[in-house]
Design an enzyme around this catalytic site. Sequence first.
Site, PDB file in Angstrom:
ATOM      1  N   ARG A 158       0.791  -1.219   0.000  1.00 53.99           N
ATOM      2  CA  ARG A 158       0.000   0.000   0.000  1.00 53.99           C
ATOM      3  C   ARG A 158       0.831   1.280   0.000  1.00 53.99           C
ATOM      4  NH1 ARG A 158      -4.367   0.397   4.680  1.00 53.99           N
ATOM      5  NH2 ARG A 158      -4.692  -1.724   3.887  1.00 53.99           N
ATOM      6  N   HIS A 214      -8.312  -3.272  -7.510  1.00 47.85           N
ATOM      7  CA  HIS A 214      -8.024  -2.602  -6.238  1.00 47.85           C
ATOM      8  C   HIS A 214      -9.291  -2.541  -5.384  1.00 47.85           C
ATOM      9  CE1 HIS A 214      -5.131  -0.277  -3.915  1.00 47.85           C
ATOM     10  NE2 HIS A 214      -6.045   0.651  -3.665  1.00 47.85           N
ATOM     11  N   TYR A 263     -18.000  14.190 -12.620  1.00 45.46           N
ATOM     12  CA  TYR A 263     -17.911  15.400 -13.437  1.00 45.46           C
ATOM     13  C   TYR A 263     -16.607  15.493 -14.226  1.00 45.46           C
ATOM     14  CZ  TYR A 263     -21.821  16.917 -10.522  1.00 45.46           C
ATOM     15  OH  TYR A 263     -23.018  17.002  -9.865  1.00 45.46           O
TER      16      TYR A 263
END
Length: 814
Positions: A39, A85, A129
């Site tokens: 990670r 993921h 968006y």
Amino acid sequence: MSSDANDANAPAERIEHVRIEDEMEQSYIDYAMSVIAGRALPDVRDGLKPVHRRILYAMHEMGVSSNTAHRKSSSIVGDTMGDYHPHGGSAIYDTLVRMAQDFSMRYPLIDGQGNFGSMDGDPAAAMRYTEARMDPLAEELLKDIEKDTVDFSSNYDDRLQEPDVLPSKVPNLLLNGSSGIAVGMSTNIPPHNLGELVDATVHLLGNPDCTVEDLMEHIKGPDFPTGGNIVGRDAIYSAYATGRGRLRVRAEYEVDPEEGRIVISELPYQENKARVVERIADDVNEGKIEGISDLRDESDRNGVRIVVELKRGANIDVVENRLLDHHLESTFGVINLALVDGQPKVLSLKESLQHYIDHRREVVRRRSEYDLAEAEDRAHILEGRLKALENVEDVVELIRNREDRDAARTGLQESFDFSEEQAAHIVRMQLGSLTSMEAAEIEDEYEDVQNTIDYLESVLNSREKLDSVIADELQEVKDDYDDDRRTSIIEDEGQVTHEDLIPEEDCVVVITEDDYIKRMPVENFDPQNRGGKGIIGADPKENDRVSKVFRANSHDYLLCFTNQGQVYRLKTYEIPEMSRTARGKSAINLIDLDDGEELTAVVSTDEFGDDECITMVTRNGYVKRTCCSEFENILSTGIIAAKLEDSDELIDVDVTDGTGDLVIATEAGMTIRFSESEVSEMGRSARGVNGIKLQDDDKVAAMVATDDDDPRSLLTVTEHGFGKRTKLDEYRTQSRYGKGLIDIKTDDRNGRVSTAKAVTDEDHLVIMSEQGQIMRIRAGDVSQVGRNTKGVTIMGLEEDDRVASVTVVPAETE
């Protein structure tokens, strides 16, 4: 025992007993390694953490490349989360956003469309968006991934395969840097310039024994996306040599003295522009930064522009240093920590590049093996086609006489010794392939394939050839993506110190009997006419009185002598600057004074010269000279300057060279002048010798150092505010320990002598009363008369007030 009983005990037999601390330790280690390897830390080979790698690979699999249309970010995040993921979508989107920010990444890997945040800390728009696609440079990280260049592992649910590392045609670990916090460790790798990285990598390829210094001939230092300046090269070398270091990163700004402004055009890396402007404004409002009249953020899409307008007369150097100290300079702590073979390791510059080179050698080797196998397969097919063309009639006849393709393929293998692959290909050939033109093309292709095979075999058989391939490909990347360095390296002229933030100016330092102390700029007090009352210069508490006032430069080192014969060392700016009406700060916070100990004299060490002495006089008339060198190392608790009798006090101090005369003035208006040579140089613990023979109840008020050519006058000021000036040559030289001559009449009008000073006509006097009134006048305004006179009014005092002290502001500082 019955079988039922055995069945009942079976689960118990599978229970393993462990100590809880052992289980906790192992579980925590497993968790820590999961965070470290899976990670938080980048891989040294491609410089990516798993989430970055998975986003890029998901986009690759989706076909979202640099030459396709942008795709909704939510679609990219969804595919990444669903296939590779299995963590929160917001974490994936935050990573995608950062890879698109040109102020976060030196070379962005994502080409974003829409609102992806700003340097002001504005967040990106929601993923529904915004749109994104790969940047061309990101494709260089994935290039040749389909040619078995890297290992793949199963994804989290074993449905798909994902790469353990990307082929990475560029050294991305140092190119874009990385930051992350794991368990018990963290990484913070700065970004670099692509051209410099390529040059250093190519140099290391050809010179494996080179040093970090050699590599720094190519890599000047980190290159931040926001530009700025790195201060000093030593810290860069330390970071490159050891993998750890602290870089001072300074904003780029221009000082315009004529316009009275400072224009900031680049900020240190990772600084929030809006927050910087806000902090500057807060410091201005709180009075921490003085001299700023206006602050504007004129930044636009073309870059940063913060304008700091200065007040008229502001000290531009001090404003600049305060901005540097608090806002325009930050520290980037380099920790070059990355995963090497799955283990975290702190790497030097050379080690980082060497691991990348090793990775590229493996990638190019595996790619060459893949391409060689493909070329050999193609050559084998082409050999079959050429053989078929040589026997075209027999081949066509055999195929026509067979029942099906399988039989035709078997017949070709048996009759013409074709391999299975060759026979299958010939069976599938079209009749158009048998033309003479087609045969010529096959021969040309076969020749090209053979050349390719020879080249690939040479690459695989020669380390030098393989390295040249890596170097050539790096050079191609440099040619396509190189740009100018943004961050400059400037020489280290020392960090901004507290002293740099203090304007160099003449100050008036006021001390009270109860040891309250403060400083004020001399310029706060305008000259007045002789005989005025002055203005408030201090507000002593009840039953306290001003005892001393003296002038000093704010940057002077001061030797502060006390009535008990101790001396302390103090920087003028350490004395708090306060307003005229402030009481001051207890001197015990600055100097370790004992009960009943008061400051009575101050000299600046800047006045010290070679072979000069500190000359001291006590209230009872003792004089001593001690070499200045004995006052060089002064403890915070002070040192002894003079050994005094119980009833005596140190009253005045001056710096002398042993060649002139000393003038001692007493409270009863007497003065004596004698040669300084009559006072032998002695140690700090000595009491001294008699300087003047005092009458009953008389005490020494002051001492002045002079010589035969001294054009100055002796200014004598009495406690009731009267005084006079008399030329120093009117005081004839006598032998030490005489009664002296009458200097001024000390009747009821004048009162006793408060102090005496040597002055010129152009010097200014700052006079302080016990109740805190302060007055500044020109010394020339005080009448010059002979000895044994009364003098004139210098300062008008209230009935119960007295002159406490007088200090001289020399004409050259005006």
